[in-house]
Design a protein around this motif. Structure first.
Motif, PDB file in Angstrom:
ATOM      1  N   VAL A   1       0.842  -1.207   0.000  1.00 52.86           N
ATOM      2  CA  VAL A   1       0.000   0.000   0.000  1.00 52.86           C
ATOM      3  C   VAL A   1       0.873   1.251   0.000  1.00 52.86           C
ATOM      4  O   VAL A   1       0.619   2.223  -0.735  1.00 52.86           O
ATOM      5  CB  VAL A   1      -0.934   0.005   1.220  1.00 52.86           C
ATOM      6  CG1 VAL A   1      -1.654   1.348   1.350  1.00 52.86           C
ATOM      7  CG2 VAL A   1      -1.944  -1.132   1.118  1.00 52.86           C
ATOM      8  N   THR A   2       1.924   1.241   0.810  1.00 50.21           N
ATOM      9  CA  THR A   2       2.825   2.391   0.882  1.00 50.21           C
ATOM     10  C   THR A   2       3.494   2.648  -0.463  1.00 50.21           C
ATOM     11  O   THR A   2       3.651   3.792  -0.889  1.00 50.21           O
ATOM     12  CB  THR A   2       3.895   2.158   1.960  1.00 50.21           C
ATOM     13  OG1 THR A   2       3.257   2.047   3.228  1.00 50.21           O
ATOM     14  CG2 THR A   2       4.884   3.315   2.008  1.00 50.21           C
ATOM     15  N   GLY A   3       3.907   1.573  -1.151  1.00 46.39           N
ATOM     16  CA  GLY A   3       4.534   1.728  -2.452  1.00 46.39           C
ATOM     17  C   GLY A   3       3.607   2.402  -3.448  1.00 46.39           C
ATOM     18  O   GLY A   3       4.025   3.288  -4.207  1.00 46.39           O
ATOM     19  N   ILE A   4       2.347   2.000  -3.453  1.00 46.56           N
ATOM     20  CA  ILE A   4       1.367   2.617  -4.356  1.00 46.56           C
ATOM     21  C   ILE A   4       1.181   4.092  -4.025  1.00 46.56           C
ATOM     22  O   ILE A   4       1.227   4.958  -4.906  1.00 46.56           O
ATOM     23  CB  ILE A   4       0.020   1.870  -4.280  1.00 46.56           C
ATOM     24  CG1 ILE A   4       0.166   0.451  -4.836  1.00 46.56           C
ATOM     25  CG2 ILE A   4      -1.056   2.635  -5.043  1.00 46.56           C
ATOM     26  CD1 ILE A   4      -1.063  -0.409  -4.672  1.00 46.56           C
ATOM     27  N   LEU A   5       0.995   4.391  -2.728  1.00 47.13           N
ATOM     28  CA  LEU A   5       0.805   5.782  -2.319  1.00 47.13           C
ATOM     29  C   LEU A   5       2.040   6.625  -2.620  1.00 47.13           C
ATOM     30  O   LEU A   5       1.936   7.767  -3.071  1.00 47.13           O
ATOM     31  CB  LEU A   5       0.476   5.852  -0.827  1.00 47.13           C
ATOM     32  CG  LEU A   5      -0.869   5.250  -0.402  1.00 47.13           C
ATOM     33  CD1 LEU A   5      -1.004   5.270   1.122  1.00 47.13           C
ATOM     34  CD2 LEU A   5      -2.021   6.006  -1.040  1.00 47.13           C
ATOM     35  N   ALA A  63       3.157   5.093  -9.631  1.00 48.99           N
ATOM     36  CA  ALA A  63       3.676   6.089 -10.570  1.00 48.99           C
ATOM     37  C   ALA A  63       2.835   6.123 -11.845  1.00 48.99           C
ATOM     38  O   ALA A  63       2.582   7.188 -12.413  1.00 48.99           O
ATOM     39  CB  ALA A  63       5.130   5.779 -10.901  1.00 48.99           C
ATOM     40  N   SER A  64       2.403   4.953 -12.298  1.00 49.46           N
ATOM     41  CA  SER A  64       1.550   4.889 -13.495  1.00 49.46           C
ATOM     42  C   SER A  64       0.226   5.613 -13.250  1.00 49.46           C
ATOM     43  O   SER A  64      -0.286   6.336 -14.119  1.00 49.46           O
ATOM     44  CB  SER A  64       1.284   3.434 -13.882  1.00 49.46           C
ATOM     45  OG  SER A  64       2.491   2.771 -14.214  1.00 49.46           O
ATOM     46  N   LEU A  65      -0.320   5.425 -12.047  1.00 49.70           N
ATOM     47  CA  LEU A  65      -1.551   6.134 -11.696  1.00 49.70           C
ATOM     48  C   LEU A  65      -1.318   7.643 -11.655  1.00 49.70           C
ATOM     49  O   LEU A  65      -2.174   8.434 -12.080  1.00 49.70           O
ATOM     50  CB  LEU A  65      -2.062   5.657 -10.333  1.00 49.70           C
ATOM     51  CG  LEU A  65      -2.554   4.207 -10.247  1.00 49.70           C
ATOM     52  CD1 LEU A  65      -2.881   3.850  -8.809  1.00 49.70           C
ATOM     53  CD2 LEU A  65      -3.767   3.993 -11.136  1.00 49.70           C
ATOM     54  N   ALA A  66      -0.139   8.035 -11.164  1.00 48.98           N
ATOM     55  CA  ALA A  66       0.172   9.459 -11.062  1.00 48.98           C
ATOM     56  C   ALA A  66       0.232  10.125 -12.427  1.00 48.98           C
ATOM     57  O   ALA A  66      -0.203  11.269 -12.602  1.00 48.98           O
ATOM     58  CB  ALA A  66       1.501   9.655 -10.327  1.00 48.98           C
ATOM     59  N   HIS A  67       0.782   9.413 -13.417  1.00 52.84           N
ATOM     60  CA  HIS A  67       0.906   9.989 -14.762  1.00 52.84           C
ATOM     61  C   HIS A  67      -0.451  10.189 -15.416  1.00 52.84           C
ATOM     62  O   HIS A  67      -0.567  10.944 -16.388  1.00 52.84           O
ATOM     63  CB  HIS A  67       1.782   9.094 -15.637  1.00 52.84           C
ATOM     64  CG  HIS A  67       3.239   9.166 -15.286  1.00 52.84           C
ATOM     65  ND1 HIS A  67       3.962  10.338 -15.355  1.00 52.84           N
ATOM     66  CD2 HIS A  67       4.103   8.222 -14.841  1.00 52.84           C
ATOM     67  CE1 HIS A  67       5.218  10.110 -14.978  1.00 52.84           C
ATOM     68  NE2 HIS A  67       5.318   8.835 -14.659  1.00 52.84           N
ATOM     69  N   SER A 122       7.261  -2.355  -1.133  1.00 50.56           N
ATOM     70  CA  SER A 122       6.994  -0.969  -1.524  1.00 50.56           C
ATOM     71  C   SER A 122       7.705  -0.633  -2.831  1.00 50.56           C
ATOM     72  O   SER A 122       7.158   0.077  -3.684  1.00 50.56           O
ATOM     73  CB  SER A 122       7.412   0.005  -0.419  1.00 50.56           C
ATOM     74  OG  SER A 122       8.802  -0.094  -0.159  1.00 50.56           O
ATOM     75  N   ILE A 123       8.912  -1.150  -3.005  1.00 44.75           N
ATOM     76  CA  ILE A 123       9.635  -0.933  -4.259  1.00 44.75           C
ATOM     77  C   ILE A 123       8.909  -1.611  -5.414  1.00 44.75           C
ATOM     78  O   ILE A 123       8.819  -1.081  -6.530  1.00 44.75           O
ATOM     79  CB  ILE A 123      11.083  -1.454  -4.139  1.00 44.75           C
ATOM     80  CG1 ILE A 123      11.889  -0.558  -3.187  1.00 44.75           C
ATOM     81  CG2 ILE A 123      11.756  -1.502  -5.510  1.00 44.75           C
ATOM     82  CD1 ILE A 123      13.291  -1.051  -2.927  1.00 44.75           C
ATOM     83  N   PHE A 124       8.350  -2.795  -5.150  1.00 41.07           N
ATOM     84  CA  PHE A 124       7.663  -3.557  -6.196  1.00 41.07           C
ATOM     85  C   PHE A 124       6.396  -2.853  -6.680  1.00 41.07           C
ATOM     86  O   PHE A 124       6.083  -2.846  -7.875  1.00 41.07           O
ATOM     87  CB  PHE A 124       7.316  -4.957  -5.667  1.00 41.07           C
ATOM     88  CG  PHE A 124       6.595  -5.820  -6.656  1.00 41.07           C
ATOM     89  CD1 PHE A 124       7.262  -6.426  -7.704  1.00 41.07           C
ATOM     90  CD2 PHE A 124       5.219  -6.022  -6.541  1.00 41.07           C
ATOM     91  CE1 PHE A 124       6.594  -7.220  -8.622  1.00 41.07           C
ATOM     92  CE2 PHE A 124       4.536  -6.820  -7.447  1.00 41.07           C
ATOM     93  CZ  PHE A 124       5.224  -7.417  -8.494  1.00 41.07           C
ATOM     94  N   THR A 125       5.651  -2.243  -5.755  1.00 43.51           N
ATOM     95  CA  THR A 125       4.369  -1.641  -6.127  1.00 43.51           C
ATOM     96  C   THR A 125       4.465  -0.155  -6.476  1.00 43.51           C
ATOM     97  O   THR A 125       3.500   0.410  -7.008  1.00 43.51           O
ATOM     98  CB  THR A 125       3.340  -1.805  -4.988  1.00 43.51           C
ATOM     99  OG1 THR A 125       3.860  -1.198  -3.784  1.00 43.51           O
ATOM    100  CG2 THR A 125       3.035  -3.270  -4.735  1.00 43.51           C
ATOM    101  N   ALA A 126       5.602   0.463  -6.191  1.00 35.23           N
ATOM    102  CA  ALA A 126       5.738   1.893  -6.487  1.00 35.23           C
ATOM    103  C   ALA A 126       5.510   2.220  -7.963  1.00 35.23           C
ATOM    104  O   ALA A 126       4.876   3.241  -8.275  1.00 35.23           O
ATOM    105  CB  ALA A 126       7.106   2.393  -6.037  1.00 35.23           C
ATOM    106  N   PRO A 127       6.003   1.408  -8.933  1.00 28.78           N
ATOM    107  CA  PRO A 127       5.723   1.726 -10.343  1.00 28.78           C
ATOM    108  C   PRO A 127       4.236   1.772 -10.674  1.00 28.78           C
ATOM    109  O   PRO A 127       3.812   2.554 -11.527  1.00 28.78           O
ATOM    110  CB  PRO A 127       6.423   0.580 -11.094  1.00 28.78           C
ATOM    111  CG  PRO A 127       7.521   0.142 -10.181  1.00 28.78           C
ATOM    112  CD  PRO A 127       6.941   0.281  -8.805  1.00 28.78           C
ATOM    113  N   LEU A 128       3.439   0.939  -9.985  1.00 31.27           N
ATOM    114  CA  LEU A 128       1.991   0.980 -10.203  1.00 31.27           C
ATOM    115  C   LEU A 128       1.441   2.335  -9.783  1.00 31.27           C
ATOM    116  O   LEU A 128       0.624   2.943 -10.497  1.00 31.27           O
ATOM    117  CB  LEU A 128       1.306  -0.138  -9.416  1.00 31.27           C
ATOM    118  CG  LEU A 128      -0.231  -0.143  -9.439  1.00 31.27           C
ATOM    119  CD1 LEU A 128      -0.745  -0.260 -10.860  1.00 31.27           C
ATOM    120  CD2 LEU A 128      -0.765  -1.284  -8.572  1.00 31.27           C
TER     121      LEU A 128
END
Length: 284
Positions: A23-27, A252-256, A244-250
C-alpha cells in the motif's frame, strides 16, 4: 536472547507488513514521496492492530520509517547527482546543522511523551497540506537563498522535525527552497541529499532511544529482538522495502494519469486526513 514469539503472531505481523508495504509503495508512487508522510501513518495503524501500546507506538513508527528511507534516499541522491541536478553548495551548508538537528531530535525521542510525535506530525504535515491545496507558484520569501547563518538554523530545524516525524526532510527543504525562487526540480533533487544525512543517524538514534523502552514491554513481541532494535522494527524494514519498491511503479503509473494540480490536491487531502486521524487520537 531471542524473544519467545508465538508463531501465529509472527505470521500475522509479517503478512500485515507485506500488505502495508505494498500500500505504501502505491501511495508513494502516486504522490511522489517515500518518507514518513506515507510510512508513518500506515505503520501506526498496523502496529495498533498488532497490539503495540500507545506509549511506544508512534516512536516505533518514526524510527522504522527512518530506517526504510535509508536505501531509497541513497538511491535517489545518487540518481539526481548523476544528472547534475543537486546543488551541492546547499547540501554542504546544511550537512552539519542537519545532522546536529537529527541528534537533538533523537535525544528528545528518548524522553518525549508519545503525543509530541503526533503534534509535530500534525503541524508540519498540516502546513504542507495547506501549501499544496492553496499555495501559488508566485509565493516567495526572496529571490536568493539567505546567508549561511540563517541556512544553518533552518538546517537544525529540518533535522529536529524530520527525526521526530520519520521523514527524509524533502518536504521541508523543498518548501524552503521554492519559497526562495529555486525551481522545483532542483529543490527536489537537492533535498534528496538530506534524506541520506537524516535517515542514517536518525535510525541509529532511534535504536539508542528505544533500547531501554523495549525492556519495559517484554510481552510486546514487535518491540523485542530479533523483531526490532530499539525503536526500529527490523521485520518492518525487511518486509516494507521490497514490497513498496515492487508496487511503487503501479502508483507512478496512476500518477501519470493525473494532472500536476490533481496530484497536489490528492496529496494535500491525504495529509489532511492523516492530520485529522492523529489529532483525533490526541483528543481521545
Amino acid at each position: 536472547m531471542f524473544a519467545a514469539i508465538p508463531t501465529s503472531e509472527l505470521v500475522m505481523l509479517a503478512g500485515a507488513l507485506l500488505a502495508a508495504g505494498a500500500v505504501t509503495g502505491i501511495l508513494a508512487g502516486v504522490f511522489g514521496v517515500g518518507g514518513g508522510a506515507v510510512v508513518v501513518p500506515v505503520l501506526y495503524e498496523l502496529f495498533r492492530v498488532v497490539g503495540v501500546p500507545e506509549e511506544v507506538r508512534m516512536p516505533l513508527c518514526v524510527g522504522t520509517s527512518l530506517a526504510v528511507i535509508i536505501p531509497t534516499s541513497i538511491r535517489s541522491f545518487n540518481a539526481h547527482r548523476a544528472r547534475g541536478k543537486v546543488d551541492m553548495s546547499i547540501v554542504r551548508v546544511w550537512a552539519i546543522p542537519v545532522v546536529l538537528g537529527v541528534g537533538l531530535g533523537s535525544f528528545i525521542a528518548r524522553y518525549a511523551p508519545a503525543d509530541l510525535f503526533k503534534v509535530v506530525f500534525v503541524v508540519v504535515a498540516g502546513i504542507s497540506a495547506v501549501r499544496l491545496l492553496f499555495g501559488k507558484d508566485n509565493w516567495r520569501l526572496g529571490t536568493e537563498v539567505p546567508g549561511k547563518i540563517v541556512m544553518s538554523i533552518y538546517g537544525v530545524v529540518i533535522g529536529v522535525l524530520s527525526s521526530l516525524m520519520g521523514i527524509g526532510g524533502g518536504q521541508l527543504s523543498s518548501l524552503f527552497m521554492t519559497f526562495y525562487g529555486r525551481p522545483i526540480h532542483q529543490a527536489v533533487a537537492t533535498s534528496s541529499g538530506l534524506g541520506v544525512l537524516i535517515s542514517i543517524p536518525g535510525a541509529i538514534g532511534y535504536i539508542y532511544a528505544g533500547w531501554p523502552r523495549a525492556a519495559e514491554y517484554p510481552d510486546v513481541a514487535a518491540l523485542q529482538f530479533p523483531m526490532a532494535l530499539g525503536y526500529v522494527s527490523l521485520i518492518g524494514f525487511a518486509l516494507f522495502v521490497p514490497t513498496s519498491i515492487f508496487t511503487a511503479p503501479l502508483g507512478a503509473s496512476l500518477a501519470h494519469a493525473l494532472s500536476k494540480r490533481r496530484l497536489e490536491i490528492a496529496f494535500g487531502l491525504f495529509l489532511l486526513a492523516v492530520c485529522a486521524r492523529f489529532a483525533w487520537s490526541l483528543l481521545t
